[in-house]
Design a protein around this motif. Structure first.
Motif, PDB file in Angstrom:
ATOM      1  N   ILE A 197      23.224 -45.478 -56.937  1.00 34.04           N
ATOM      2  CA  ILE A 197      23.597 -46.405 -58.125  1.00 34.04           C
ATOM      3  C   ILE A 197      22.523 -47.131 -58.645  1.00 34.04           C
ATOM      4  CG2 ILE A 197      24.685 -48.690 -58.364  1.00 34.04           C
ATOM      5  CD1 ILE A 197      26.779 -47.960 -56.542  1.00 34.04           C
ATOM      6  N   LYS A 198      21.247 -47.364 -57.924  1.00 34.97           N
ATOM      7  CA  LYS A 198      20.214 -48.170 -58.515  1.00 34.97           C
ATOM      8  C   LYS A 198      19.487 -47.082 -59.561  1.00 34.97           C
ATOM      9  CE  LYS A 198      19.441 -51.495 -55.038  1.00 34.97           C
ATOM     10  NZ  LYS A 198      18.668 -51.934 -53.842  1.00 34.97           N
ATOM     11  N   VAL A 199      19.329 -45.873 -59.158  1.00 35.81           N
ATOM     12  CA  VAL A 199      18.726 -44.872 -59.875  1.00 35.81           C
ATOM     13  C   VAL A 199      19.479 -44.461 -61.255  1.00 35.81           C
ATOM     14  CG1 VAL A 199      18.459 -42.319 -60.155  1.00 35.81           C
ATOM     15  CG2 VAL A 199      17.452 -43.645 -58.067  1.00 35.81           C
ATOM     16  N   MET A 200      20.801 -44.524 -61.202  1.00 38.80           N
ATOM     17  CA  MET A 200      21.491 -44.237 -62.669  1.00 38.80           C
ATOM     18  C   MET A 200      21.500 -45.460 -63.451  1.00 38.80           C
ATOM     19  SD  MET A 200      25.743 -44.496 -61.571  1.00 38.80           S
ATOM     20  CE  MET A 200      25.671 -43.415 -60.016  1.00 38.80           C
ATOM     21  N   LEU A 201      21.472 -46.652 -62.763  1.00 36.35           N
ATOM     22  CA  LEU A 201      21.160 -47.770 -63.775  1.00 36.35           C
ATOM     23  C   LEU A 201      19.785 -48.078 -63.918  1.00 36.35           C
ATOM     24  CD1 LEU A 201      24.275 -50.033 -62.098  1.00 36.35           C
ATOM     25  CD2 LEU A 201      24.438 -48.599 -63.920  1.00 36.35           C
ATOM     26  N   ASP A 202      18.737 -47.366 -63.633  1.00 37.07           N
ATOM     27  CA  ASP A 202      17.588 -47.462 -63.889  1.00 37.07           C
ATOM     28  C   ASP A 202      16.925 -48.809 -63.249  1.00 37.07           C
ATOM     29  OD1 ASP A 202      15.166 -46.538 -65.428  1.00 37.07           O
ATOM     30  OD2 ASP A 202      15.152 -47.936 -66.749  1.00 37.07           O
ATOM     31  N   VAL A 203      17.495 -49.445 -62.449  1.00 37.04           N
ATOM     32  CA  VAL A 203      16.807 -50.253 -61.380  1.00 37.04           C
ATOM     33  C   VAL A 203      15.672 -49.713 -60.664  1.00 37.04           C
ATOM     34  CG1 VAL A 203      17.277 -52.052 -59.420  1.00 37.04           C
ATOM     35  CG2 VAL A 203      19.066 -51.526 -61.187  1.00 37.04           C
ATOM     36  N   ILE A 204      16.062 -48.460 -60.217  1.00 39.61           N
ATOM     37  CA  ILE A 204      14.761 -47.682 -59.830  1.00 39.61           C
ATOM     38  C   ILE A 204      14.716 -46.654 -60.579  1.00 39.61           C
ATOM     39  CG2 ILE A 204      14.311 -45.998 -57.588  1.00 39.61           C
ATOM     40  CD1 ILE A 204      16.002 -47.680 -55.895  1.00 39.61           C
ATOM     41  N   ASN A 205      13.414 -46.347 -61.093  1.00 31.79           N
ATOM     42  CA  ASN A 205      13.033 -45.191 -61.997  1.00 31.79           C
ATOM     43  C   ASN A 205      11.994 -44.489 -61.657  1.00 31.79           C
ATOM     44  OD1 ASN A 205      10.871 -46.915 -62.576  1.00 31.79           O
ATOM     45  ND2 ASN A 205      12.009 -47.791 -64.422  1.00 31.79           N
ATOM     46  N   ASP A 206      11.155 -44.793 -60.421  1.00 29.86           N
ATOM     47  CA  ASP A 206      10.134 -43.749 -59.907  1.00 29.86           C
ATOM     48  C   ASP A 206      10.878 -42.737 -58.726  1.00 29.86           C
ATOM     49  OD1 ASP A 206      10.764 -45.853 -58.178  1.00 29.86           O
ATOM     50  OD2 ASP A 206       8.748 -45.893 -57.090  1.00 29.86           O
ATOM     51  N   TYR A 207      11.428 -41.854 -59.601  1.00 30.23           N
ATOM     52  CA  TYR A 207      12.130 -40.712 -58.638  1.00 30.23           C
ATOM     53  C   TYR A 207      11.873 -39.465 -59.152  1.00 30.23           C
ATOM     54  CZ  TYR A 207      15.641 -41.352 -62.343  1.00 30.23           C
ATOM     55  OH  TYR A 207      16.144 -41.337 -63.738  1.00 30.23           O
ATOM     56  N   GLU A 208      12.339 -38.491 -58.382  1.00 31.99           N
ATOM     57  CA  GLU A 208      11.852 -37.166 -59.064  1.00 31.99           C
ATOM     58  C   GLU A 208      13.345 -36.600 -59.393  1.00 31.99           C
ATOM     59  OE1 GLU A 208      10.266 -34.787 -55.936  1.00 31.99           O
ATOM     60  OE2 GLU A 208       8.335 -36.188 -55.658  1.00 31.99           O
ATOM     61  N   GLY A 209      13.360 -35.687 -60.424  1.00 34.68           N
ATOM     62  CA  GLY A 209      14.444 -35.075 -60.871  1.00 34.68           C
ATOM     63  C   GLY A 209      15.073 -35.742 -62.263  1.00 34.68           C
ATOM     64  N   GLU A 210      16.356 -35.636 -62.521  1.00 34.53           N
ATOM     65  CA  GLU A 210      16.691 -36.100 -63.872  1.00 34.53           C
ATOM     66  C   GLU A 210      17.941 -36.620 -63.701  1.00 34.53           C
ATOM     67  OE1 GLU A 210      17.250 -34.583 -68.380  1.00 34.53           O
ATOM     68  OE2 GLU A 210      17.257 -32.917 -66.669  1.00 34.53           O
TER      69      GLU A 210
END
Length: 300
Positions: A51-64
């Motif tokens: 959820i944090k990835v999809m809401l841009d709370v976490i943005n240092d991830y690999e992939g799209e």
């Protein structure tokens, strides 16, 4: 069908106090318009990180990750997205009506009938009678209802819910399930996480099982259950229970779980003993299937 949410090979690693934890491992799935997607798994599986990835709370991830075709790293992707956390943090000094009016302002929604529109949503969630009480005065279940009304009053295209039925009584759970079904019929997409697999069976069109950051399977509840429906619960009436592990339901009525090949012999013994069959139903549920999958993946 238009994709509301897309994850493509998303991985996320955390580094803390000399330890490395891979929270997501190449996670890929999609949610289309008008679909309810349940995301289930044990604590620490990676649901909150997703959820944090999809809401841009976490943005240092690999992939799209894309929301309606726009990268989740762009603020524009979250236009028309509403989120309700497991424990909503609403301003306690405000009233439910003020909370919903604030949502319209935040989304820059101008309506001549704004107050009536907000009251309509509070009514749908059965909290209109508390519209002018302070949030601090409400029960946990009513706060949850207000939070859900706060999300839906802006008419989002995508609704992201973390344990949406948490804290609700049976009547509240049914009300929310019905409202979410209406939202889906109107073309809205829902992504929700849950520990309660029964909720997934009631709501989701498809689900993803995540464990230790890895998406184990993405299927529909009906498909997965039908593939693994190899055990049955037998309820019967008899003077005494037949051989094997059993549960007493009431005087003279028992339940027993059996593999499919054992059914004919059991029914024959029941008839010989003068008993009566009450019901035969699949023993499998999403919960039993989930634990079976986990067991299959454990190292030998």
């Amino acid at each position: 069908m238009t994709s509301a949410l897309e994850f493509h090979s998303v991985s996320k690693t955390f580094h803390s106090r000399g330890k490395t934890v891979q929270a997501l491992r190449g996670v890929s799935f999609d949610v289309t318009e008008g679909e309810v997607f349940g995301f289930v798994g044990p604590n620490g599986a990676g649901k909150s990180t997703t959820i944090k990835v999809m809401l841009d709370v976490i943005n240092d991830y690999e992939g799209e990750v894309r929301l309606y075709g726009v990268s989740a790293r762009e603020a524009a992707s979250r236009r028309g997205v509403a989120y309700v956390p497991e424990s909503p943090a609403l301003y306690e000094q405000f009233t439910p009506l003020e909370i919903l009016r604030m949502a319209l302002d935040m989304y820059d929604i101008r309506r001549a009938d704004a107050e009536a529109w907000c009251m309509q949503w509070l009514e749908r969630f059965s909290v209109a009678q508390n519209a002018k009480r302070r949030i601090r005065e409400l029960s946990k279940g009513n706060v949850q209802r207000v939070a859900l009304a706060h999300a839906l009053v802006v008419e989002p295209r995508l609704l992201v819910l973390d344990e949406p039925l948490s804290g609700l009584d049976p009547v509240g759970r049914k009300d929310v399930v019905d409202i979410l079904a209406d939202y889906k019929r109107d073309g809205g997409a829902i992504f929700f996480t849950s520990h309660v697999l029964h909720d997934v069976e009631r709501i989701a069109d498809r689900f993803g099982f995540i464990h230790q950051g890895e998406l184990l399977t993405t299927r529909s509840p009906r498909d997965l259950v039908s593939e693994r429906a190899d055990r049955f619960i037998i309820r019967y009436q008899a003077n005494a229970p037949l051989d094997g592990e059993h549960a007493a339901i009431r005087d003279g009525e028992y339940e027993q779980e059996l593999d499919e090949p054992a059914l004919p012999a059991f029914l024959s013994r029941l008839q010989t003993a003068g008993g009566r069959l009450v019901t035969v139903k699949p023993a499998v549920s999403l919960e039993t299937v989930f634990f079976k999958i986990l067991e299959e993946r454990r190292p030998a």
